[in-house]
Design an enzyme around this catalytic site. Structure first.
Site, PDB file in Angstrom:
ATOM      1  CD  GLU A   1     -76.580  -7.070 -25.134  1.00 38.93           C
ATOM      2  OE1 GLU A   1     -76.371  -5.847 -25.116  1.00 38.93           O
ATOM      3  OE2 GLU A   1     -75.698  -7.913 -25.368  1.00 38.93           O
TER       4      GLU A   1
ATOM      5  CD  GLU B   1     -74.345  -9.523 -29.167  1.00 41.38           C
ATOM      6  OE1 GLU B   1     -73.432  -8.854 -28.602  1.00 41.38           O
ATOM      7  OE2 GLU B   1     -75.418  -9.016 -29.531  1.00 41.38           O
TER       8      GLU B   1
END
Length: 408
Positions: A214, A339
């Site tokens: 991320e 995720e």
């Protein structure tokens, strides 16, 4: 991701999600040649050229056949476009029978349940299906923690799971002055060499590494300013780790936070030789009009309409799921979802107990055109920032078990 740190559970803060990836004054300028310039998004299959009109003589009624959705974009029997809502009676119409390709059963299933093999085993028992991979995050306050995550390596040694590790590109201690620019100069290669040696020593030379996961989130410790520095640093790490004897089976997941219309993460893609997966983290959250939070008195039809609108935004944003599926295919890489999950948030910006989101994620994973290699549900309570646990969502949890569990 919902901020998780093994040194502090539950965390006190989270990283922003796709609606605020980068503040307006921090956005990186558009590249000279972006992914969209070198390869246009695939066009849909042609719609049915003409609408057949069959007149039923006896009844005088014209029946028109509606055009079918192109298979590449369809994500399930229910589709992604909200229809006109029925009267808000608090009851939901029965769902149409669902169709699946069976591809999802060939996609490796993972879960994040903190650093706990026993908890992962409980999840498998509940689901009635073996978990293939586990997601974990080692400590990362210092270079020593990044290079020598011995407690986590020991925990998963001989566990039978392939481990997907979130690997930091810089320490997160406030006092640390490490930079991506220094990493691009090779100043931190030694730490990743040690990490690779430790992975091999503890029998995890086949781990998947979410290096700098991320990175496109604005307040990430390793959020990059300069594409070339980030790319050079990433390549240094990958070359260094792959050169360690026994580490040739390590794989690297270039992992973004999905969504948004303004931030082009593709300028930070380090090249096909240095990437094994294009990973996307996605949660059932939205800030667009007509999505979340649910208004007062929002019954089942109202909630469904907003859930559909939120999913449509996640799918069709300029840098949404369709974009990343196309990008991964263009690079010749499988997709991953390191995720994903539901989110019950105190600010109401999550969908909560939303079986529809579970259905749509299942159908996206089940669609072989998206070439998903593995996916991991984030089954964790992040405290004051909200809850993702399937046990907290009775309807969605039941849907997850039915769709992703062992089917007889």
């Amino acid at each position: 991701m919902p901020e998780y740190h093994p040194d502090r559970r539950p965390p006190s803060s989270r990283r922003p999600s796709f609606h605020d990836l980068v503040p307006e004054n921090e956005r990186h300028p558009a590249p000279q040649r972006s992914f969209r310039e070198v390869r246009a998004r695939r066009s849909r299959l042609p719609w049915i050229a003409a609408v057949l009109a069959l007149l039923v003589v006896a009844g005088g009624v014209g029946i028109a056949l509606r055009p079918h959705d192109e298979p590449r974009r369809a994500t399930g029997a229910t589709g992604v476009t909200a229809s006109a809502p029925p009267a808000d009676t608090g009851e939901q119409a029965p769902a149409a029978p669902r169709k699946t390709t069976g591809a999802e059963k060939n996609v490796s299933l993972a879960v994040f349940r903190s650093a706990s093999p026993a908890s992962v085993g409980q999840f498998s028992d509940w689901l009635g299906r073996d978990v293939d991979y586990v997601v974990d995050f080692s400590r990362r306050l210092s270079w020593d923690q990044i290079a020598n995550p011995i407690d986590h390596l020991s925990l998963w040694r001989n566990s039978g799971y392939r481990v997907v590790y979130g690997v930091a590109m810089l320490p997160e201690a406030r006092s640390d002055t490490s930079t991506i620019a220094a990493g691009a100069r090779g100043e931190y290669d030694q730490y990743y060499r040690t990490l690779a040696q430790n992975l091999v020593r503890y029998g995890q030379g086949d781990a998947i590494l979410r290096l700098g996961w991320e990175f496109n989130v604005a307040n990430s410790t390793w959020h990059p300013d300069d594409p070339q520095e980030f790319i050079t640093y990433w390549r240094n790490i990958v070359r260094t780790m792959r050169a360690v004897p026994g580490a040739q089976n390590l794989e690297f997941d270039w992992n973004v936070n999905s969504g948004g219309d303004s931030y082009d993460s593709t300028v930070f893609y380090p090249g096909d030789k240095y990437v094994d997966y294009v990973g996307v983290d996605v949660y059932d959250i939205a800030w667009a009009d007509g999505t979340y939070p649910y208004p007062t008195g929002c019954g089942a039809p109202c909630r469904r309409q907003r859930q559909e609108a939120a999913w449509k935004a996640a799918l069709n944003a300029r840098f949404g799921l369709i974009f990343w599926s196309d990008f991964a295919e263009a690079r010749g890489k499988p997709m991953s979802f390191p995720e994903w999950g539901l989110w019950d948030r105190p600010d109401g910006q999550g969908g909560g107990d939303n079986p529809y989101f579970i259905e749509q994620m299942h159908d996206f994973i089940d669609n072989p055109h998206n070439n998903v290699a593995y996916h991991a549900y984030f089954d964790y309570d992040v405290g004051e920032k909200g809850d993702h646990r399937l046990a907290s969502f009775p309807k969605a949890g039941k849907k997850f078990a039915r769709l992703f569990g062992e089917q007889t």
